[in-house]
Design an enzyme around this catalytic site. Structure first.
Site, short mmCIF file in Angstrom:
data_model
loop_
_atom_site.label_atom_id
_atom_site.label_comp_id
_atom_site.label_asym_id
_atom_site.label_seq_id
_atom_site.Cartn_x
_atom_site.Cartn_y
_atom_site.Cartn_z
N TRP A 67 0.83 -1.20 0.00
CA TRP A 67 0.00 0.00 0.00
C TRP A 67 0.86 1.26 0.00
CZ3 TRP A 67 -4.19 -1.57 -1.84
CH2 TRP A 67 -4.71 -2.81 -1.48
N ASP A 97 -1.20 6.84 6.39
CA ASP A 97 -2.32 6.00 6.02
C ASP A 97 -2.56 5.04 7.18
OD1 ASP A 97 -4.07 4.10 5.07
OD2 ASP A 97 -2.87 3.52 3.33
N LYS A 117 -12.18 -1.51 8.19
CA LYS A 117 -11.44 -2.43 9.05
C LYS A 117 -11.77 -2.18 10.53
CE LYS A 117 -7.87 -2.40 5.52
NZ LYS A 117 -8.15 -3.68 4.88
#
Length: 360
Positions: A102, A171, A195
């Site tokens: 990511w 992030d 999440k």
């Protein structure tokens, strides 16, 4: 109805209490005769939901008034582009620390928009660790970007980099709300909700008001400018109202659990149970991540060979466990144990791991 033993990495399981509360109000929210997703986003009933979600997030994360709390769409993947579009100039460089897929994607998107620089990377170590040393931060750094938790590789930042001269962008999609953080250390945090925060559909952005001046660019598309959301309280256009409602319910649930310290203690307990099952297996199970950088959210491990791993996953599925496959890019196994994961489910997985080892 029996709930699935859902260890998916995302979208992940939500607290059962939250789903039951949403179900109770599904057809008639607060006596309106409408479901939440049918309400006008300009209505008083929805605006109360919107404001409460912002207030709760501020309280739980101790967000000072010098930060804006924004609700966007597009997931963290859109933020890979929005961060450099809003913060990079022709005279500055986006600095990135690569710790997994990511962070690589974030860096790749930034390269399309302006100058970038890799300040550190653990790619050569197969992303098994978080870099110990930041090699360099460019003199013209616009920001330093990190990914706080790496879902694919199972690593996590336990101590964040600090450089008062360079804004820190994080992030936090996969570990926001899982532990207390010092908000003042960060200049911008973004997180897809699916999440720890709620369902997919809403993305939270927490940004210092000082940084908003950088995104005051008339050439930016309106919907890609952070100022658009800040000036209109994230109500410039129709927001993902149902996702924000469920986000509010999750935040209320987090408060009832005792806040971030209580959630952190529970997450540590869950992670320790699984890592103990791995470490006490005499190398039958082998963790992917270095021990000092292990994630409390995503426990990644491998077995001796793919045939054995396939048999483990097949039998786990027969026992009712869902989502234990490792990411397709590295294989193996992964147990995602976000806030909503009950302790009982983790104990059951550890018991299954021990039983499978003893019978193999």
């Amino acid at each position: 109805m029996n709930r699935a033993l859902n260890f998916n990495a995302g979208p992940a399981m939500l607290p059962e209490e939250v789903l039951l509360e949403a179900n109770k109000n599904w057809l008639n929210f607060n006596g309106t005769g409408m479901a939440v997703m049918e309400l006008s986003h300009r209505s008083n009933e929805y605006e109360e939901v919107h404001e409460k979600a912002q207030v709760l997030l501020r309280e739980l994360l101790s967000i000072p008034s010098s930060y804006e709390v924004l609700f966007l769409q597009g997931g963290a993947s859109l933020q890979f582009s929005m961060v450099p579009m809003n913060l990079l100039t022709k005279e500055s460089t986006g600095n990135y620390i690569l710790t997994g897929a990511w962070s690589e994607k974030a860096w790749e998107e930034a390269k399309k928009i302006g100058q970038t620089f890799i300040s550190a990377s653990s790619k050569e170590q197969e992303y098994k660790s978080i870099p110990n040393i930041i090699n360099e931060i460019s003199e013209d750094a616009a920001y330093l970007h990190i990914t706080s938790n790496n879902t694919i590789y199972g690593t996590q930042w336990h101590h964040f980099p600090s450089n008062e001269k360079v804004p820190l962008v994080a992030d936090m999609s996969s570990d926001i709300l899982s532990r207390p953080i010092s908000m003042e250390n960060f200049d911008l945090i973004y997180a897809g909700a699916q999440k720890n925060l709620g369902p997919s559909g809403v993305t939270v952005v927490i940004i210092k008001k000082e940084l908003l001046a950088r995104s005051n660019n008339s050439l930016l598309p309106t919907m890609l400018n952070y100022n658009t959301y800040a000036k209109h309280n994230s109500l410039y256009n129709t927001p993902p109202t149902l996702s924000i409602y469920l986000l509010k319910l999750v935040l209320e649930w987090a408060v009832r659990q005792g806040g971030l310290e209580a959630l952190e203690n529970k997450n540590k307990e869950k992670a320790n149970i699984l890592y103990d099952a791995i470490d006490s297996s005499s190398h039958f199970y082998v963790g992917h991540a270095d021990k000092k950088n292990r994630s409390k959210m995503n426990v990644t491990f491998n077995l001796d060979n793919q045939e054995l791993a396939n048999r483990f996953l097949h039998q786990a599925k027969e026992e009712g466990f869902i989502g234990l496959n490792g990411h397709r890019s590295i294989g193996g196994c992964r147990a995602s144990i976000y806030n909503a994961m009950p302790l009982e489910y983790v104990h059951r997985l550890a018991e299954f791991m021990k039983k499978f080892r003893n019978l193999s």
